[in-house]
Scaffold this motif. Structure first.
Motif, mmCIF file in Angstrom:
data_model
loop_
_atom_site.group_PDB
_atom_site.id
_atom_site.type_symbol
_atom_site.label_atom_id
_atom_site.label_comp_id
_atom_site.label_asym_id
_atom_site.label_seq_id
_atom_site.Cartn_x
_atom_site.Cartn_y
_atom_site.Cartn_z
ATOM 1 N N CYS A 284 0.813 -1.219 0.000
ATOM 2 C CA CYS A 284 0.000 0.000 0.000
ATOM 3 C C CYS A 284 0.845 1.268 0.000
ATOM 4 O O CYS A 284 0.306 2.373 -0.109
ATOM 5 N N LYS A 285 2.156 1.128 0.147
ATOM 6 C CA LYS A 285 3.024 2.295 0.187
ATOM 7 C C LYS A 285 3.440 2.688 -1.222
ATOM 8 O O LYS A 285 3.604 1.841 -2.092
ATOM 9 N N SER A 286 3.617 3.993 -1.416
ATOM 10 C CA SER A 286 4.044 4.523 -2.713
ATOM 11 C C SER A 286 5.109 5.581 -2.488
ATOM 12 O O SER A 286 5.220 6.147 -1.398
ATOM 13 N N ILE A 287 5.873 5.830 -3.522
ATOM 14 C CA ILE A 287 6.872 6.893 -3.498
ATOM 15 C C ILE A 287 6.348 8.035 -4.361
ATOM 16 O O ILE A 287 6.110 7.860 -5.558
ATOM 17 N N PHE A 288 6.142 9.200 -3.746
ATOM 18 C CA PHE A 288 5.647 10.356 -4.475
ATOM 19 C C PHE A 288 6.822 11.206 -4.944
ATOM 20 O O PHE A 288 7.746 11.490 -4.183
ATOM 21 N N ILE A 289 6.764 11.618 -6.197
ATOM 22 C CA ILE A 289 7.779 12.488 -6.782
ATOM 23 C C ILE A 289 7.066 13.741 -7.283
ATOM 24 O O ILE A 289 6.069 13.656 -8.006
ATOM 25 N N ALA A 290 7.597 14.904 -6.875
ATOM 26 C CA ALA A 290 6.994 16.181 -7.266
ATOM 27 C C ALA A 290 7.768 16.765 -8.443
ATOM 28 O O ALA A 290 8.974 17.009 -8.339
ATOM 29 N N LEU A 291 7.087 16.982 -9.548
ATOM 30 C CA LEU A 291 7.687 17.570 -10.739
ATOM 31 C C LEU A 291 7.165 18.989 -10.904
ATOM 32 O O LEU A 291 5.958 19.197 -11.016
ATOM 33 N N PRO A 292 8.047 19.996 -10.876
ATOM 34 C CA PRO A 292 7.570 21.385 -10.975
ATOM 35 C C PRO A 292 6.991 21.690 -12.357
ATOM 36 O O PRO A 292 7.591 21.368 -13.382
ATOM 37 N N LYS A 293 5.813 22.317 -12.352
ATOM 38 C CA LYS A 293 5.234 22.771 -13.619
ATOM 39 C C LYS A 293 5.945 24.012 -14.131
ATOM 40 O O LYS A 293 6.064 24.212 -15.335
ATOM 41 N N THR A 294 6.377 24.874 -13.194
ATOM 42 C CA THR A 294 7.108 26.090 -13.521
ATOM 43 C C THR A 294 8.507 25.986 -12.934
ATOM 44 O O THR A 294 8.633 25.714 -11.737
ATOM 45 N N PRO A 295 9.558 26.175 -13.708
ATOM 46 C CA PRO A 295 10.920 26.060 -13.165
ATOM 47 C C PRO A 295 11.153 27.027 -12.005
ATOM 48 O O PRO A 295 10.799 28.205 -12.071
ATOM 49 N N GLY A 296 11.729 26.498 -10.907
ATOM 50 C CA GLY A 296 12.065 27.342 -9.765
ATOM 51 C C GLY A 296 10.910 27.661 -8.837
ATOM 52 O O GLY A 296 11.082 28.454 -7.910
#
Length: 318
Positions: A284-296
């Motif tokens: 049930c565990k997951s690894i979340f990765i945040a990808l920026p829509k706007t650089p910086g």
């Protein structure tokens, strides 16, 4: 700003300060930040499982350490043992991807000399001699590489300006800054420390995936059809390879390399989960990765979140 010295409670040097600013005496205490060195992780070469010798070694090793798939009565225990065996055999059998050169102008000869220098030991005559050779070869290789690139850029300028600019960016390594190194809380305050950033992301994701619906009643004693072997084979064949793994580090290539044993175990595990009505905790565990829509950007709302799930759980939902 003028610097003065305080000795025995008296400030010296005021008469020599050629400034009309008021002198401020302060006690400054500095605390150096402890830098954490990133641990280099080697990427597994999963394409090696397509070779018959490595594939057979992997399959035989797993079957020796996990001979009886019906040994455990609960799905949680069975999955924990299976994932432990897979990780152990993976470290022993599957090779890692060889390190690639850090600079485009480096040649194979330079990389071999670097390995020899590393083995020679520091502060030895052999180390110094190899180091001189490496420096000379690096200068020559760099000059040759950039001369060739300049010639290609001159030719591209005449026929394809866009490709020329792309090549310049690739050579110079100029990329857009994607991460700011900090994040805003819900009140707009900037958070810099890693612990605070992790707590902020946890708070944001909890709100993002919060389920406001009323709890559904669980219907017991309603056993349906079992999961067939053919359905598991179809699910495995439909899953794409070379995908990032979840927290259990088990890829679809590893399951496919086990052939009949892997299909038999996966069928057993999925039916056990289906009968118990409870998915193992680690699945049930997951690894979340945040990808920026706007650089910086430093706002959570300006990121696109993706989740890395276990390949076994994905096969269950297929």
């Amino acid at each position: 700003m003028a610097l003065v010295r305080k000795t025995n409670g008296e400030i010296n040097g005021l008469n020599d300060c050629d400034s009309d600013h008021s002198v401020v005496v302060a006690t400054i205490r500095l605390r150096l930040q402890k830098l954490k060195r990133r641990v280099a992780t080697s990427k597994l070469d999963l394409t090696a499982l397509k070779k018959s010798d490595i594939r057979n070694r992997f399959k035989d090793s797993v079957q020796q350490l996990f001979p009886d798939i019906h040994e455990f009565t609960e799905a949680q225990e069975s999955y924990e043992k299976f994932s432990e065996v897979i990780r152990q055999v993976t470290r022993e059998v599957i090779p890692t991807v060889p390190k690639i050169k850090k600079q485009m102008w480096m040649t194979a000869d330079i990389l071999e000399l670097m390995d020899a220098r590393r083995l020679s030991g520091h502060f030895t005559d052999e180390y110094r001699n190899i180091n001189r050779i490496i420096r000379r070869k690096c200068c020559n290789a760099k000059e040759t590489f950039y001369q060739k690139q300049c010639q290609e850029l001159e030719e591209l300028e005449k026929v394809n300006a866009q490709k020329m600019h792309d090549t310049v960016r690739r050579i110079t390594g100029r990329r857009k800054t994607t991460r700011s190194g900090c994040i805003q809380d819900k009140d707009g305050n900037i958070i810099i420390d890693q612990g605070g950033i992790a707590c902020r992301w946890q708070e944001y994701l909890n709100g993002l995936f919060e389920d406001g619906r009323a709890e559904r009643s669980i219907v017991h004693n309603k056993k349906g059809n079992i999961i067939l072997r053919e359905e598991v084979v179809k699910a495995i064949n439909s899953m794409a390879e070379s995908k990032a793994t979840g927290p259990d580090d088990i890829s679809i290539e590893m399951i496919a390399a086990l052939e009949d044993f892997g299909i038999e175990y996966l069928t057993f595990l999925l039916n056990k989960i289906y009968d118990e009505g409870k998915i193992p905790e680690y699945l049930c565990k997951s690894i979340f990765i945040a990808l920026p829509k706007t650089p910086g950007t430093n706002k959570c709302e300006s990121h696109r979140t993706i989740s890395l799930m276990s390949q076994i759980l994905i096969s269950l939902m297929s």
